[in-house]
Every structure is written in structure tokens, then in C-alpha cells.
Design a protein around this motif. Structure first.
Motif, PDB file in Angstrom:
ATOM      1  N   ALA A 166       0.852  -1.199   0.000  1.00 17.94           N
ATOM      2  CA  ALA A 166       0.000   0.000   0.000  1.00 17.94           C
ATOM      3  C   ALA A 166       0.882   1.242   0.000  1.00 17.94           C
ATOM      4  N   LEU A 167       0.402   2.280  -0.679  1.00 16.26           N
ATOM      5  CA  LEU A 167       1.159   3.522  -0.816  1.00 16.26           C
ATOM      6  C   LEU A 167       0.364   4.645  -0.160  1.00 16.26           C
ATOM      7  N   THR A 185      -3.089   7.418 -14.116  1.00 12.34           N
ATOM      8  CA  THR A 185      -2.729   6.402 -15.107  1.00 12.34           C
ATOM      9  C   THR A 185      -1.215   6.290 -15.253  1.00 12.34           C
ATOM     10  N   LEU A 186      -0.543   7.426 -15.325  1.00 13.48           N
ATOM     11  CA  LEU A 186       0.915   7.395 -15.433  1.00 13.48           C
ATOM     12  C   LEU A 186       1.555   6.869 -14.157  1.00 13.48           C
ATOM     13  N   ASN A 187       0.974   7.194 -13.029  1.00  7.17           N
ATOM     14  CA  ASN A 187       1.469   6.694 -11.754  1.00  7.17           C
ATOM     15  C   ASN A 187       1.407   5.169 -11.726  1.00  7.17           C
ATOM     16  N   ARG A 188       0.267   4.605 -12.138  1.00  8.79           N
ATOM     17  CA  ARG A 188       0.147   3.141 -12.164  1.00  8.79           C
ATOM     18  C   ARG A 188       1.172   2.522 -13.111  1.00  8.79           C
ATOM     19  N   SER A 189       1.353   3.130 -14.285  1.00  9.15           N
ATOM     20  CA  SER A 189       2.327   2.603 -15.238  1.00  9.15           C
ATOM     21  C   SER A 189       3.747   2.698 -14.679  1.00  9.15           C
ATOM     22  N   PHE A 190       4.046   3.798 -13.994  1.00  9.22           N
ATOM     23  CA  PHE A 190       5.362   3.945 -13.384  1.00  9.22           C
ATOM     24  C   PHE A 190       5.595   2.864 -12.337  1.00  9.22           C
ATOM     25  N   VAL A 191       4.625   2.675 -11.447  1.00  5.69           N
ATOM     26  CA  VAL A 191       4.785   1.666 -10.389  1.00  5.69           C
ATOM     27  C   VAL A 191       4.894   0.275 -11.003  1.00  5.69           C
ATOM     28  N   ALA A 205       0.451  -3.650 -10.436  1.00  2.55           N
ATOM     29  CA  ALA A 205       0.005  -2.368  -9.901  1.00  2.55           C
ATOM     30  C   ALA A 205      -1.448  -2.162 -10.295  1.00  2.55           C
ATOM     31  N   CYS A 206      -2.271  -1.782  -9.323  1.00  2.72           N
ATOM     32  CA  CYS A 206      -3.703  -1.620  -9.556  1.00  2.72           C
ATOM     33  C   CYS A 206      -4.132  -0.211  -9.176  1.00  2.72           C
ATOM     34  N   LEU A 207      -5.072   0.329  -9.949  1.00  2.09           N
ATOM     35  CA  LEU A 207      -5.674   1.602  -9.588  1.00  2.09           C
ATOM     36  C   LEU A 207      -6.793   1.355  -8.591  1.00  2.09           C
ATOM     37  N   GLU A 208      -6.582   1.789  -7.351  1.00  2.00           N
ATOM     38  CA  GLU A 208      -7.571   1.631  -6.285  1.00  2.00           C
ATOM     39  C   GLU A 208      -7.621   2.917  -5.473  1.00  2.00           C
ATOM     40  N   PRO A 209      -8.265   3.957  -6.012  1.00  2.00           N
ATOM     41  CA  PRO A 209      -8.306   5.258  -5.326  1.00  2.00           C
ATOM     42  C   PRO A 209      -8.833   5.139  -3.897  1.00  2.00           C
ATOM     43  N   PRO A 211      -8.480   8.146  -1.268  1.00  2.00           N
ATOM     44  CA  PRO A 211      -7.960   9.424  -0.745  1.00  2.00           C
ATOM     45  C   PRO A 211      -7.925   9.428   0.777  1.00  2.00           C
ATOM     46  N   PRO A 212      -6.897  10.053   1.368  1.00  2.00           N
ATOM     47  CA  PRO A 212      -5.829  10.836   0.736  1.00  2.00           C
ATOM     48  C   PRO A 212      -4.616  10.013   0.332  1.00  2.00           C
ATOM     49  N   ALA A 213      -4.705   8.682   0.398  1.00  3.53           N
ATOM     50  CA  ALA A 213      -3.581   7.836   0.020  1.00  3.53           C
ATOM     51  C   ALA A 213      -3.381   7.854  -1.493  1.00  3.53           C
ATOM     52  N   CYS A 214      -2.261   7.294  -1.937  1.00  2.00           N
ATOM     53  CA  CYS A 214      -1.993   7.158  -3.358  1.00  2.00           C
ATOM     54  C   CYS A 214      -3.056   6.271  -3.998  1.00  2.00           C
ATOM     55  N   CYS A 215      -3.334   6.520  -5.276  1.00  2.00           N
ATOM     56  CA  CYS A 215      -4.381   5.782  -5.981  1.00  2.00           C
ATOM     57  C   CYS A 215      -3.946   4.382  -6.385  1.00  2.00           C
ATOM     58  N   VAL A 216      -2.667   4.049  -6.172  1.00  2.00           N
ATOM     59  CA  VAL A 216      -2.123   2.769  -6.634  1.00  2.00           C
ATOM     60  C   VAL A 216      -1.825   1.851  -5.459  1.00  2.00           C
ATOM     61  N   LYS A 217      -2.143   0.580  -5.623  1.00  2.00           N
ATOM     62  CA  LYS A 217      -1.687  -0.470  -4.720  1.00  2.00           C
ATOM     63  C   LYS A 217      -1.028  -1.545  -5.579  1.00  2.00           C
ATOM     64  N   VAL A 218      -0.106  -2.265  -4.994  1.00  2.00           N
ATOM     65  CA  VAL A 218       0.516  -3.397  -5.683  1.00  2.00           C
ATOM     66  C   VAL A 218       0.058  -4.671  -5.008  1.00  2.00           C
ATOM     67  N   ARG A 219      -0.474  -5.585  -5.811  1.00  2.00           N
ATOM     68  CA  ARG A 219      -1.003  -6.844  -5.282  1.00  2.00           C
ATOM     69  C   ARG A 219      -0.270  -8.014  -5.920  1.00  2.00           C
ATOM     70  N   ARG A 220      -0.047  -9.026  -5.116  1.00  2.00           N
ATOM     71  CA  ARG A 220       0.527 -10.254  -5.647  1.00  2.00           C
ATOM     72  C   ARG A 220      -0.544 -10.985  -6.441  1.00  2.00           C
ATOM     73  N   GLY A 221      -0.184 -11.453  -7.608  1.00  2.00           N
ATOM     74  CA  GLY A 221      -1.131 -12.178  -8.440  1.00  2.00           C
ATOM     75  C   GLY A 221      -0.672 -12.136  -9.869  1.00  2.00           C
ATOM     76  N   ARG A 222      -1.393 -12.746 -10.740  1.00  2.00           N
ATOM     77  CA  ARG A 222      -1.018 -12.809 -12.137  1.00  2.00           C
ATOM     78  C   ARG A 222      -1.011 -11.405 -12.745  1.00  2.00           C
ATOM     79  N   ALA A 223       0.114 -11.048 -13.381  1.00  3.91           N
ATOM     80  CA  ALA A 223       0.224  -9.730 -13.988  1.00  3.91           C
ATOM     81  C   ALA A 223      -0.687  -9.622 -15.194  1.00  3.91           C
ATOM     82  N   GLU A 224      -1.296  -8.443 -15.318  1.00  4.33           N
ATOM     83  CA  GLU A 224      -2.183  -8.203 -16.453  1.00  4.33           C
ATOM     84  C   GLU A 224      -1.434  -7.379 -17.485  1.00  4.33           C
TER      85      GLU A 224
END
Length: 229
Positions: A166-167, A185-191, A205-209, A211-224
Motif C-alpha cells: 500500500a502507498l 494512469t501514469l502513476n500506475r504505469s510507473f509503479v 500495480a492496480c488503480l484503487e483510489p 484518498p488521501p492515500a496514493c491511488c495505486v496499490k501493488v497486489r501479488r497475483g497474475r500480472a495483467e
């Protein structure tokens, strides 16, 4: 990002004499000697030397030695110790912000678009490439704890728990508020680029808004896909 080191550097400028000396040196086009700096700040030479050397110790000034008379050889005298501003940038932001990073991503994306790549593809690809290159040189383990440590150093205030990184902080906050879809979108691509460059093949990296946290989380699982867009 070493917050303690950066804060210590900026903190030395709290002293008014030191700040005056620093500003004087920075305003000069040529390196400054101790006598000149002392006269400009209205302090004694030993006082100026002490504060100037402290600024050098903290990485805010650099030193060179040169004979001011231009003479060489025997009898020319000892070289003078001269001070100039360092070329290294020093900045402290709380919470951490990395608008320079987003600027680099946008500039790289525009370059790709000017070379013929569609802009909607070029920007995420540039973000992914920036993250991948950065992670490729990072001395951390290719797993979620290593990923969290790397993202923490980039200002994301990352935490790892179970299969999620979590960010808590968005380093691009002001831009994200004004241009949410683009920046997130660019943030997710960067992460995702950081994930892939580090070698975390089972993470995405997943977009999971949230607020006020970052909109991106990283989850273990099959990459899309590659995460480039």
C-alpha cells in the motif's frame, strides 16, 4: 530519498550569518574567497571560515584552490581557498513530492510522441520505462518487501502486509488533483515499471483510489500485461 540528510542540509541555513554567506556566494558568478565573503556579511574572517566550511560539510557549497594573482612558480604564494555553490540540488518536502519525476515522464512521453508513437501510448510507456530503469539499478530484493523499500525511498510511504504493498502518499499530489485521470494512469504505469524492473513477476500495480492515500496499490497475483498502458 534520505530525509534526515536533506533536512540537515537545509537546517544549517537557519543561522542568519550562515544564510547570508550562502546567499552571497550563490549570487556571485565567480568563486568567493573568505576575506570577500567576510566583508560582505560583516563578520570576521575566522567566523566566515567556520560557517563557509560548515556549508561545505553539508554539501551546499564546494571548494576549489586557486592563486588569485594569476602568478605561478616560486614566490607566487599559496593558492586561496574559494567557495562556490554546489551543482547538487537540495530539497525537502513534507509529505514527499516528486514533481521532477513526473516532469521527466511527461517530457519522455512527448519525445516518443514526436517520434511517431500515439500520445495515448507514448505517455504510459514512458512512465513504465522510467520505473523499470530506476528499479533495474536498485540494490533491493525482487519481492514485495524489497519493492516496498524501493517505493518508500521514492516518497510513496509504502508499507507491505500479506500480499499487498500500500502507498500512503502520492508524490504527484497537486498534479493528480488537477489532472486526475492522466496522472493516476501514469502513476500506475510507473509503479508497474518498478515492479517489472525489479523482477516481481507475480505482482501487479492496480488503480484503487483511496484518498488521501496514493491511488495505486501493488497486489501479488497474475500480472495483467506489461503495465505500460
Amino acid at each position: 530519498m534520505d530525509l534526515g540528510k536533506q533536512a540537515a542540509r537545509v537546517g544549517v541555513l537557519a543561522d542568519p550569518t550562515r544564510r547570508a554567506l550562502y546567499r552571497y556566494v550563490c549570487a556571485r558568478t565567480e568563486p568567493v574567497g573568505r576575506d570577500e565573503a567576510a566583508s560582505a556579511a560583516g563578520v570576521t574572517r575566522p567566523t566566515a571560515s567556520f560557517h563557509l566550511d560548515r556549508l561545505v560539510d553539508e554539501g551546499l557549497l564546494e571548494v576549489e584552490y586557486r592563486r588569485l594573482t594569476g602568478r605561478t612558480g616560486p614566490g607566487a604564494g599559496r593558492p586561496s581557498k574559494l567557495y562556490r555553490r554546489t551543482t547538487e540540488e537540495v530539497a525537502v518536502s513534507l509529505p514527499p513530492r516528486r514533481y521532477d519525476l513526473m516532469g521527466a515522464i511527461l517530457a519522455a512521453g512527448v519525445d516518443r510522441a514526436r517520434a511517431g508513437e500515439p500520445l495515448d501510448d507514448a505517455l504510459p510507456a514512458a512512465a513504465w520505462a522510467e520505473g523499470s530503469e530506476l528499479a533495474g539499478a536498485a540494490p533491493v530484493s525482487p519481492d514485495l518487501p524489497g519493492l516496498a523499500a524501493l517505493l518508500e525511498g521514492l516518497g510513496f510511504e509504502a508499507t507491505h502486509e500479506d500480499d499487498v504493498v500500500a502507498l500512503a502518499n502520492c508524490p504527484f499530489d497537486t498534479l493528480a488533483q488537477r489532472h486526475t485521470e492522466l496522472v493516476c494512469t501514469l502513476n500506475r504505469s510507473f509503479v508497474q515499471g518498478v515492479v517489472d524492473g525489479l523482477g516481481c513477476a507475480d505482482a501487479r500495480a492496480c488503480l484503487e483510489p483511496d484518498p488521501p492515500a496514493c491511488c495505486v496499490k501493488v497486489r501479488r497475483g497474475r500480472a495483467e500485461g506489461s503495465g505500460k498502458g
